[in-house]
Design a protein around this motif. Structure first.
Motif, PDB file in Angstrom:
ATOM      1  N   GLU A 178     -16.694  -8.359  -9.826  1.00  0.00           N
ATOM      2  CA  GLU A 178     -16.018  -9.714 -10.316  1.00  0.00           C
ATOM      3  C   GLU A 178     -14.507  -9.856 -10.655  1.00  0.00           C
ATOM      4  OE1 GLU A 178     -15.907 -13.765 -11.179  1.00  0.00           O
ATOM      5  OE2 GLU A 178     -17.629 -12.474 -10.378  1.00  0.00           O
ATOM      6  N   TYR A 179     -14.119  -8.569 -11.110  1.00  0.00           N
ATOM      7  CA  TYR A 179     -12.769  -8.235 -11.541  1.00  0.00           C
ATOM      8  C   TYR A 179     -12.023  -8.377 -10.229  1.00  0.00           C
ATOM      9  CZ  TYR A 179      -8.714  -6.119 -13.519  1.00  0.00           C
ATOM     10  OH  TYR A 179      -7.300  -5.778 -13.842  1.00  0.00           O
ATOM     11  N   LYS A 180     -12.436  -7.720  -9.209  1.00  0.00           N
ATOM     12  CA  LYS A 180     -11.608  -7.635  -8.024  1.00  0.00           C
ATOM     13  C   LYS A 180     -11.423  -9.028  -7.271  1.00  0.00           C
ATOM     14  CE  LYS A 180     -11.415  -5.175  -3.366  1.00  0.00           C
ATOM     15  NZ  LYS A 180     -10.860  -6.271  -2.734  1.00  0.00           N
ATOM     16  N   LYS A 181     -12.666  -9.778  -7.452  1.00  0.00           N
ATOM     17  CA  LYS A 181     -12.541 -11.122  -6.745  1.00  0.00           C
ATOM     18  C   LYS A 181     -11.555 -11.851  -7.706  1.00  0.00           C
ATOM     19  CE  LYS A 181     -16.345 -13.293  -6.928  1.00  0.00           C
ATOM     20  NZ  LYS A 181     -17.627 -14.281  -7.277  1.00  0.00           N
ATOM     21  N   ILE A 182     -11.265 -11.718  -8.894  1.00  0.00           N
ATOM     22  CA  ILE A 182     -10.201 -12.385  -9.977  1.00  0.00           C
ATOM     23  C   ILE A 182      -8.893 -11.942  -9.365  1.00  0.00           C
ATOM     24  CG2 ILE A 182      -9.530 -12.979 -12.086  1.00  0.00           C
ATOM     25  CD1 ILE A 182     -12.275 -12.776 -12.959  1.00  0.00           C
ATOM     26  N   ASN A 183      -8.877 -10.529  -9.463  1.00  0.00           N
ATOM     27  CA  ASN A 183      -7.492  -9.789  -8.754  1.00  0.00           C
ATOM     28  C   ASN A 183      -6.910 -10.426  -7.686  1.00  0.00           C
ATOM     29  OD1 ASN A 183      -6.010  -7.114  -9.416  1.00  0.00           O
ATOM     30  ND2 ASN A 183      -6.245  -7.325  -7.349  1.00  0.00           N
ATOM     31  N   ASP A 184      -7.826 -10.412  -6.611  1.00  0.00           N
ATOM     32  CA  ASP A 184      -7.551 -10.782  -5.352  1.00  0.00           C
ATOM     33  C   ASP A 184      -7.059 -12.219  -5.137  1.00  0.00           C
ATOM     34  OD1 ASP A 184      -7.987  -8.145  -4.730  1.00  0.00           O
ATOM     35  OD2 ASP A 184      -9.758  -8.324  -3.468  1.00  0.00           O
ATOM     36  N   LYS A 185      -7.555 -12.997  -6.262  1.00  0.00           N
ATOM     37  CA  LYS A 185      -7.030 -14.453  -6.097  1.00  0.00           C
ATOM     38  C   LYS A 185      -5.598 -14.355  -6.420  1.00  0.00           C
ATOM     39  CE  LYS A 185      -7.925 -18.702  -8.886  1.00  0.00           C
ATOM     40  NZ  LYS A 185      -8.893 -19.334  -9.585  1.00  0.00           N
ATOM     41  N   TYR A 186      -4.855 -13.424  -7.116  1.00  0.00           N
ATOM     42  CA  TYR A 186      -3.542 -13.813  -7.608  1.00  0.00           C
ATOM     43  C   TYR A 186      -2.659 -12.338  -7.181  1.00  0.00           C
ATOM     44  CZ  TYR A 186      -5.601 -16.784 -11.207  1.00  0.00           C
ATOM     45  OH  TYR A 186      -6.228 -17.799 -11.936  1.00  0.00           O
ATOM     46  N   PHE A 187      -3.284 -11.278  -6.739  1.00  0.00           N
ATOM     47  CA  PHE A 187      -2.452 -10.207  -6.547  1.00  0.00           C
ATOM     48  C   PHE A 187      -2.981  -9.514  -4.998  1.00  0.00           C
ATOM     49  CE2 PHE A 187      -3.191 -10.430 -11.159  1.00  0.00           C
ATOM     50  CZ  PHE A 187      -2.016 -10.886 -11.363  1.00  0.00           C
ATOM     51  N   ASP A 188      -1.957  -9.082  -4.756  1.00  0.00           N
ATOM     52  CA  ASP A 188      -2.253  -8.148  -3.401  1.00  0.00           C
ATOM     53  C   ASP A 188      -2.318  -6.548  -3.715  1.00  0.00           C
ATOM     54  OD1 ASP A 188       0.492  -7.581  -3.812  1.00  0.00           O
ATOM     55  OD2 ASP A 188       0.946  -8.429  -1.873  1.00  0.00           O
ATOM     56  N   PHE A 189      -2.423  -6.384  -5.010  1.00  0.00           N
ATOM     57  CA  PHE A 189      -2.649  -5.119  -5.329  1.00  0.00           C
ATOM     58  C   PHE A 189      -3.706  -4.757  -6.509  1.00  0.00           C
ATOM     59  CE2 PHE A 189       0.866  -6.832  -7.867  1.00  0.00           C
ATOM     60  CZ  PHE A 189       0.591  -6.436  -9.174  1.00  0.00           C
ATOM     61  N   ASP A 190      -3.912  -3.721  -7.135  1.00  0.00           N
ATOM     62  CA  ASP A 190      -4.694  -3.521  -8.469  1.00  0.00           C
ATOM     63  C   ASP A 190      -3.836  -3.639  -9.417  1.00  0.00           C
ATOM     64  OD1 ASP A 190      -6.681  -3.279  -9.993  1.00  0.00           O
ATOM     65  OD2 ASP A 190      -7.696  -1.179  -9.240  1.00  0.00           O
ATOM     66  N   VAL A 191      -4.157  -5.057 -10.125  1.00  0.00           N
ATOM     67  CA  VAL A 191      -3.125  -5.086 -11.508  1.00  0.00           C
ATOM     68  C   VAL A 191      -3.831  -4.209 -12.690  1.00  0.00           C
ATOM     69  CG1 VAL A 191      -4.608  -7.047 -12.388  1.00  0.00           C
ATOM     70  CG2 VAL A 191      -1.975  -6.831 -12.471  1.00  0.00           C
ATOM     71  N   TYR A 192      -4.922  -3.713 -12.159  1.00  0.00           N
ATOM     72  CA  TYR A 192      -5.548  -2.726 -13.514  1.00  0.00           C
ATOM     73  C   TYR A 192      -4.723  -1.477 -13.731  1.00  0.00           C
ATOM     74  CZ  TYR A 192      -9.010  -0.396 -16.196  1.00  0.00           C
ATOM     75  OH  TYR A 192      -9.941   0.222 -17.407  1.00  0.00           O
ATOM     76  N   GLY A 193      -4.152  -1.018 -12.951  1.00  0.00           N
ATOM     77  CA  GLY A 193      -3.070  -0.132 -12.961  1.00  0.00           C
ATOM     78  C   GLY A 193      -3.759   1.301 -13.238  1.00  0.00           C
ATOM     79  N   GLY A 194      -2.828   2.272 -13.647  1.00  0.00           N
ATOM     80  CA  GLY A 194      -3.212   3.593 -13.711  1.00  0.00           C
ATOM     81  C   GLY A 194      -3.688   3.874 -15.369  1.00  0.00           C
TER      82      GLY A 194
END
Length: 260
Positions: A244-260
């Motif tokens: 679910e996180y990836k689905k929301i992430n990909d709605k807004y960003f073209d990278f993983d905003v979760y970060g390191g």
């Protein structure tokens, strides 16, 4: 314009219900505070709806927790005092987990982590995003943020001008009233893609200082309410695991905003 719209609809739209799933009517009730003026993370639209990454993540977390959640908008400067006075139960508003804030509130684990950047007008002859390169220049930032604290620490020879929301500093840098601005790199990058942001460019993405910028954005709760913070942390892990996180992430960003 968005400021005036926000004020105009605040009375009727500052609080509204979100049912996090039809099977949750008997679930725990949680009131969430957010700013509503920090796109693409959170924004109060003219029709009174809240949009953005923070909002979608909050909805997903509430669904995962089987909680019935409502949202309240709150100006950034007063968001922690409002939490402490029990206007709401948690803050989901891109609030960085910093040692200074941890003295006042408890946090969940992070739900994303991005760093600061400097933006300047395209026609300005600033080429160096260092203390020396910005010496004598006027630097804009939103007040009471990690980015204004970063500017105070690293750009001591610049004149720091503080604003209540990003809208005001964006207007001033676009019209040449400040020489540069500092904020989250994602917030600035999103703005630069708009017509209003065509004036400007990112001068440099800066290296975060963990003591100032923290370890990522977390969900703030009142001191001692660790059970609620732990529930949010568990829900963050769950939506990261179930996609679910990836689905929301990909709605807004073209990278993983979760970060390191």
């Amino acid at each position: 314009m968005r400021i005036s719209k926000r004020l105009a609809v605040a009375a009727s739209a500052a609080v509204f219900a979100l049912m996090a799933g039809t099977a949750m009517a008997e679930g725990e009730k949680i009131v969430i505070g957010t700013e509503g003026a920090y796109p693409p993370f959170n924004n109060l639209e003219a029709d009174g709806t809240l949009t953005g990454f923070d909002i979608d993540i909050a909805k997903a977390l509430c669904t995962e927790m089987k909680a019935e959640c409502t949202f309240v908008t709150q100006d950034w400067d007063g968001i922690i005092p409002a939490l402490l006075s029990k206007k709401f139960d948690a803050i989901i508003a891109s609030m960085s987990i910093t040692p200074e804030r941890q003295e006042k509130v408890d946090f969940s684990e992070k739900y994303y982590n991005t760093g600061p950047a400097i933006v300047v007008p395209k026609d300005l002859t600033i080429t160096d995003a260092t203390a020396e390169g910005l010496a004598g220049k006027t630097l804009g930032a939103q007040s009471s943020t990690t980015h204004s604290n970063y500017a105070e620490a690293y750009f001591k020879d610049s004149e720091l001008k503080l604003y209540p929301t990003p809208d005001e500093y964006k207007l001033d840098v676009a019209n040449g009233r400040v020489d540069a601005v500092i904020d989250d790199v994602v917030v600035l990058s999103s703005w630069l893609k708009t017509e209003d942001g065509a004036c400007c460019k990112i001068l440099k993405a800066l290296t975060p200082d963990p003591k100032i910028n923290g370890v990522g954005a977390g969900i703030a709760v009142r001191k001692g309410e660790t059970a609620l913070a732990d529930k949010f942390s568990a829900a963050i892990k769950a939506i990261r695991a179930n996609g679910e996180y990836k689905k929301i992430n990909d709605k807004y960003f073209d990278f993983d905003v979760y970060g390191g």
